[in-house]
Design an enzyme around this catalytic site. Sequence first.
Site, PDB file in Angstrom:
ATOM      1  N   LYS A 206     -26.695 -13.660  -7.346  1.00  0.00           N
ATOM      2  CA  LYS A 206     -27.469 -12.422  -7.500  1.00  0.00           C
ATOM      3  C   LYS A 206     -27.075 -11.515  -6.333  1.00  0.00           C
ATOM      4  O   LYS A 206     -27.442 -11.765  -5.183  1.00  0.00           O
ATOM      5  CB  LYS A 206     -28.962 -12.728  -7.472  1.00  0.00           C
ATOM      6  CG  LYS A 206     -29.805 -11.527  -7.792  1.00  0.00           C
ATOM      7  CD  LYS A 206     -31.254 -11.937  -8.042  1.00  0.00           C
ATOM      8  CE  LYS A 206     -32.103 -10.753  -8.454  1.00  0.00           C
ATOM      9  NZ  LYS A 206     -31.953  -9.571  -7.635  1.00  0.00           N
TER      10      LYS A 206
ATOM     11  N   CYS B 199     -28.654 -11.063  39.485  1.00  0.00           N
ATOM     12  CA  CYS B 199     -28.528 -12.119  38.468  1.00  0.00           C
ATOM     13  C   CYS B 199     -29.858 -12.876  38.371  1.00  0.00           C
ATOM     14  O   CYS B 199     -30.392 -13.312  39.389  1.00  0.00           O
ATOM     15  CB  CYS B 199     -27.411 -13.078  38.888  1.00  0.00           C
ATOM     16  SG  CYS B 199     -27.349 -14.587  37.913  1.00  0.00           S
TER      17      CYS B 199
ATOM     18  N   CYS C 267     -23.822 -19.942  41.197  1.00  0.00           N
ATOM     19  CA  CYS C 267     -24.785 -19.564  40.161  1.00  0.00           C
ATOM     20  C   CYS C 267     -25.121 -20.766  39.271  1.00  0.00           C
ATOM     21  O   CYS C 267     -24.278 -21.221  38.486  1.00  0.00           O
ATOM     22  CB  CYS C 267     -24.190 -18.424  39.333  1.00  0.00           C
ATOM     23  SG  CYS C 267     -25.287 -17.872  38.040  1.00  0.00           S
TER      24      CYS C 267
ATOM     25  N   TYR D 223     -22.336  -7.621 -14.909  1.00  0.00           N
ATOM     26  CA  TYR D 223     -23.024  -8.863 -15.297  1.00  0.00           C
ATOM     27  C   TYR D 223     -23.565  -8.858 -16.716  1.00  0.00           C
ATOM     28  O   TYR D 223     -24.160  -9.840 -17.146  1.00  0.00           O
ATOM     29  CB  TYR D 223     -24.147  -9.179 -14.314  1.00  0.00           C
ATOM     30  CG  TYR D 223     -25.254  -8.148 -14.254  1.00  0.00           C
ATOM     31  CD1 TYR D 223     -26.166  -8.005 -15.291  1.00  0.00           C
ATOM     32  CD2 TYR D 223     -25.373  -7.308 -13.153  1.00  0.00           C
ATOM     33  CE1 TYR D 223     -27.175  -7.054 -15.232  1.00  0.00           C
ATOM     34  CE2 TYR D 223     -26.377  -6.360 -13.083  1.00  0.00           C
ATOM     35  CZ  TYR D 223     -27.274  -6.232 -14.127  1.00  0.00           C
ATOM     36  OH  TYR D 223     -28.260  -5.298 -14.069  1.00  0.00           O
TER      37      TYR D 223
ATOM     38  N   CYS E  13     -22.503 -11.500  36.396  1.00  0.00           N
ATOM     39  CA  CYS E  13     -22.973 -11.958  37.692  1.00  0.00           C
ATOM     40  C   CYS E  13     -21.746 -11.988  38.600  1.00  0.00           C
ATOM     41  O   CYS E  13     -20.690 -12.510  38.203  1.00  0.00           O
ATOM     42  CB  CYS E  13     -23.563 -13.367  37.534  1.00  0.00           C
ATOM     43  SG  CYS E  13     -23.796 -14.207  39.097  1.00  0.00           S
TER      44      CYS E  13
ATOM     45  N   GLU F  49     -24.957 -17.295 -11.908  1.00  0.00           N
ATOM     46  CA  GLU F  49     -24.078 -16.441 -11.104  1.00  0.00           C
ATOM     47  C   GLU F  49     -24.822 -15.919  -9.884  1.00  0.00           C
ATOM     48  O   GLU F  49     -26.047 -15.869  -9.880  1.00  0.00           O
ATOM     49  CB  GLU F  49     -23.480 -15.304 -11.926  1.00  0.00           C
ATOM     50  CG  GLU F  49     -24.451 -14.311 -12.473  1.00  0.00           C
ATOM     51  CD  GLU F  49     -23.728 -13.245 -13.312  1.00  0.00           C
ATOM     52  OE1 GLU F  49     -23.047 -12.404 -12.712  1.00  0.00           O
ATOM     53  OE2 GLU F  49     -23.863 -13.277 -14.541  1.00  0.00           O
TER      54      GLU F  49
ATOM     55  N   LYS G 298     -34.587 -17.165  -6.117  1.00  0.00           N
ATOM     56  CA  LYS G 298     -34.386 -16.417  -4.865  1.00  0.00           C
ATOM     57  C   LYS G 298     -34.143 -17.362  -3.695  1.00  0.00           C
ATOM     58  O   LYS G 298     -34.896 -18.319  -3.499  1.00  0.00           O
ATOM     59  CB  LYS G 298     -35.636 -15.582  -4.567  1.00  0.00           C
ATOM     60  CG  LYS G 298     -35.937 -14.545  -5.626  1.00  0.00           C
ATOM     61  CD  LYS G 298     -35.193 -13.263  -5.417  1.00  0.00           C
ATOM     62  CE  LYS G 298     -35.849 -12.434  -4.352  1.00  0.00           C
ATOM     63  NZ  LYS G 298     -35.203 -11.120  -4.224  1.00  0.00           N
TER      64      LYS G 298
ATOM     65  N   CYS H 191     -29.134 -16.531  40.091  1.00  0.00           N
ATOM     66  CA  CYS H 191     -28.817 -16.751  41.505  1.00  0.00           C
ATOM     67  C   CYS H 191     -29.083 -15.522  42.378  1.00  0.00           C
ATOM     68  O   CYS H 191     -28.934 -15.587  43.601  1.00  0.00           O
ATOM     69  CB  CYS H 191     -27.353 -17.188  41.657  1.00  0.00           C
ATOM     70  SG  CYS H 191     -26.180 -15.892  41.244  1.00  0.00           S
TER      71      CYS H 191
ATOM     72  N   TYR I 278       2.143   2.093  -3.385  1.00  0.00           N
ATOM     73  CA  TYR I 278       1.046   2.635  -4.201  1.00  0.00           C
ATOM     74  C   TYR I 278       0.833   4.111  -3.829  1.00  0.00           C
ATOM     75  O   TYR I 278       0.711   4.971  -4.697  1.00  0.00           O
ATOM     76  CB  TYR I 278      -0.230   1.827  -3.959  1.00  0.00           C
ATOM     77  CG  TYR I 278      -1.456   2.380  -4.651  1.00  0.00           C
ATOM     78  CD1 TYR I 278      -1.782   1.973  -5.950  1.00  0.00           C
ATOM     79  CD2 TYR I 278      -2.266   3.326  -4.026  1.00  0.00           C
ATOM     80  CE1 TYR I 278      -2.896   2.498  -6.593  1.00  0.00           C
ATOM     81  CE2 TYR I 278      -3.377   3.855  -4.667  1.00  0.00           C
ATOM     82  CZ  TYR I 278      -3.689   3.434  -5.952  1.00  0.00           C
ATOM     83  OH  TYR I 278      -4.778   3.958  -6.582  1.00  0.00           O
TER      84      TYR I 278
ATOM     85  N   ASP J  41     -26.830  -8.588  -3.729  1.00  0.00           N
ATOM     86  CA  ASP J  41     -27.821  -7.733  -3.092  1.00  0.00           C
ATOM     87  C   ASP J  41     -27.241  -6.316  -3.023  1.00  0.00           C
ATOM     88  O   ASP J  41     -26.686  -5.896  -2.013  1.00  0.00           O
ATOM     89  CB  ASP J  41     -28.104  -8.267  -1.680  1.00  0.00           C
ATOM     90  CG  ASP J  41     -29.455  -7.826  -1.189  1.00  0.00           C
ATOM     91  OD1 ASP J  41     -30.155  -7.117  -1.933  1.00  0.00           O
ATOM     92  OD2 ASP J  41     -29.809  -8.197  -0.062  1.00  0.00           O
TER      93      ASP J  41
ATOM     94  N   ASP K 104       0.831  -1.212   0.000  1.00  0.00           N
ATOM     95  CA  ASP K 104       0.000   0.000   0.000  1.00  0.00           C
ATOM     96  C   ASP K 104       0.866   1.264   0.000  1.00  0.00           C
ATOM     97  O   ASP K 104       0.561   2.237  -0.690  1.00  0.00           O
ATOM     98  CB  ASP K 104      -0.907   0.026   1.245  1.00  0.00           C
ATOM     99  CG  ASP K 104      -1.979  -1.044   1.161  1.00  0.00           C
ATOM    100  OD1 ASP K 104      -2.040  -1.735   0.115  1.00  0.00           O
ATOM    101  OD2 ASP K 104      -2.742  -1.192   2.136  1.00  0.00           O
ATOM    102  N   ALA K 105       1.959   1.225   0.773  1.00  0.00           N
ATOM    103  CA  ALA K 105       2.798   2.427   0.904  1.00  0.00           C
ATOM    104  C   ALA K 105       3.422   2.791  -0.445  1.00  0.00           C
ATOM    105  O   ALA K 105       3.544   3.972  -0.795  1.00  0.00           O
ATOM    106  CB  ALA K 105       3.883   2.186   1.942  1.00  0.00           C
TER     107      ALA K 105
HETATM  108  O1  I6G Z   1     -30.513  -7.184 -11.642  1.00  0.00           O
HETATM  109  C1  I6G Z   1     -29.744  -8.103 -12.226  1.00  0.00           C
HETATM  110  C2  I6G Z   1     -28.738  -8.682 -11.522  1.00  0.00           C
HETATM  111  C3  I6G Z   1     -27.930  -9.619 -12.128  1.00  0.00           C
HETATM  112  C4  I6G Z   1     -29.970  -8.441 -13.580  1.00  0.00           C
HETATM  113  C5  I6G Z   1     -29.151  -9.392 -14.188  1.00  0.00           C
HETATM  114  C6  I6G Z   1     -28.117  -9.971 -13.441  1.00  0.00           C
HETATM  115  O2  I6G Z   1     -27.377 -10.857 -14.059  1.00  0.00           O
HETATM  116  C7  I6G Z   1     -26.398 -11.528 -13.326  1.00  0.00           C
HETATM  117  N1  I6G Z   1     -29.357  -9.719 -15.473  1.00  0.00           N
HETATM  118  C8  I6G Z   1     -30.337  -9.148 -16.152  1.00  0.00           C
HETATM  119  C9  I6G Z   1     -30.553  -9.553 -17.543  1.00  0.00           C
HETATM  120  C10 I6G Z   1     -31.155  -8.202 -15.570  1.00  0.00           C
HETATM  121  N2  I6G Z   1     -30.974  -7.851 -14.290  1.00  0.00           N
HETATM  122  C11 I6G Z   1     -32.263  -7.589 -16.291  1.00  0.00           C
END
Ligand code: I6G
Length: 688
Positions: free
Chosen positions: A122, A415, A440, A232, A433, A120, A321, A418, A42, A124, A39-40
Amino acid sequence: MSSGGDIPKKARERAAELREQIRYHNHRYYVLDDPVIADAEYDRLFDELVALEADHPDLVTDDSPTQRIGGEPLTAFDSVRHQVPMLSLAKCTTVEELEDWLKRCRNRLERDEPLALTCEPKIDGVAVTLLYQDGRLTLAATRGDGETGEDITANVRTLKAVPLSLDADDVPALLEVRGEIYMAQADFQAFNAAALEAGEKPLVNPRNGAAGSLRQLDPKVTARRPLTLFCYGVGRIDGDWSPATQKAVLDGLAGWGFRVNPEVEVVTGAEGAEAYIDALLERRSRLGYDIDGVVIKVDDLSLQRRLGTLSRTPRWALAFKYPAEEATTRVLAVDFQVGRTGAVTPVARLEPVFVGGVTVSNATLHNMDEIARLDLHVGDTVMIRRAGDVIPQVMAVITAKRPKDAEPVSLPDGCPSCGSPIVRPEGEVVARCSAGPRTCPAQRKEGLKHFASRLALDIDGLGDKLVEQLVEADLVREPADLFRLGADTLAGLERMGEKSAANLVAALERSRETTLARLIYALGIREVGTATAQNLASHFGSLEALMAADQAALEAVPDVGPVVAGHVHAYFRDDERRAAVEDLVEVGVHWPAPPGAGGPAPLAGETWVLTGSLESLSRDEAKERLQALGAKVTGSVSGKTDCVVAGPGAGSKLDKARKLDVPVLDEAEFLEILNRHGQGVGGSDDAG
Ligand code: I6G
């Protein structure tokens, strides 16, 4: 931006050179997760470029790495109409629905044979689109309603995983890349720890953290947030690029420097997709980022085109999901539990809610500081999270839903087990406690449950309910009392037949034979987990030496600091505890001398990594045997790793080991090494 007429050639060349080097190292670090400089070093390159650009402002280009820091604050985000709509995904939650979808795809395509599919995780996070014109990032936008999003270019430019320019010759003149911006779990935790330390409000969860960070009008705020992305897919393309498959699209993007999820796989048909879904779910809690399912796509782009899209969702893609890891529910009460070391922990009793695949009715609240931080009242609606096998946590209170009669929570004076006073030593967050396990009953019960647990003496059949009965009937006060229980006494207990009693006596007999590390762990000394117990056993070689060790001798043990050494020392200076430990030896608990006592352990100084699943033993068992041979077992592969054991399902760690030329063993080779050193599976008498 720069006409550059009067800038010395040397400065211009050096700036170009620095930019190229910094871009390369950004890509290694933020995209490939595989840095090649410290890191240093860089920072030195970066500082030099900043200084050069400060001396010659005309040298600054908008794709210079220095321009990520964040420009002037905006007053509002502009609207952006997407050139190709950002569709959403059809969703399903069962394999039947997945199979129906595949059947519909095959029918439309008039194909009998299974389809090649990409699978793959999904992520969040927050969906974004990135527009590159002539290789320069010119626009980044949110999904919005799919037709129109918000211009978040200034914020997205601050993400180091987003290339500001692409310098390959084959990049299309106009390239629109789609991806998901997210915060990794470790970054989220570190960010929150720092926020709490600074007295600031922490983020609720990584997804909210990512969304909130991108919604900042001041890009300098976004720049301080640890965001990254996985790409993606693509939107509009103008130019000479015609990949034939979804996988080729991803490979192309990775080749141009975009971050693509290494978990992507091409599988065949429903069977392949289901196997992927199961395997990823098993690894969900170890990925390091939140996911809510698997995205499955028909891999062949010509087939995708034939399948077409419905109004808002492509027919060629489906999101499977997983059970949600977060849910909201109501706090019915807050109780206080007493642990084996006397720690008094508040626990929220919840209206039962289905989360993370199970029904949850309790969540830990850790300590009173946490209750204060959350501002939690009984009656509140809360957001809870249950990820993997981790105990459910209360993430946030939804104060807008607080009823008028909600009650604040306070620590009881006595507690709950006890009645002894509860104390909170100066500087400690944990209340305790003030009595010990002899007074106890809760501490006694918890201590015995720990003693019997799988990683301790592993007493089969001695469950929590039975321990509670044994303590309540005053049949067991110290662990050694367990070994004095006869089948007749046990058979007289509630829900205990003669057969179960005989089985338990046999299990107790088996567990008399153990390892020194297991015994040390089983004692339940504060802050002594399995790894510390192993280090203590290897270092001292005998119980007598450990019991005699002073503070300095204990601090000489690898990974043992003054606090842990203090706990161990205090434990063995307590006469009654010493007597209880000696009593265990008296009733026949025994163990072989640890390997390495009397000579160096065969794998001393080595660092090993376990990945994938093993058939003959669990990961915990494999880890324990490696530790018994002196190896350190870690969770990630680096240049310091000596060996990786890879079973089926091994993923990115195996790839990294290969990249770094770290030796990789399969299960058979691993077992051979264990056998060679007396840690074999089935048959070795010192195996735990
Ligand atoms: O919201 C999404 C997350 C991941 C996606 C997606 C995706 O592919 C790995 N692929 C498509 C075609 C769409 N939404 C519409």
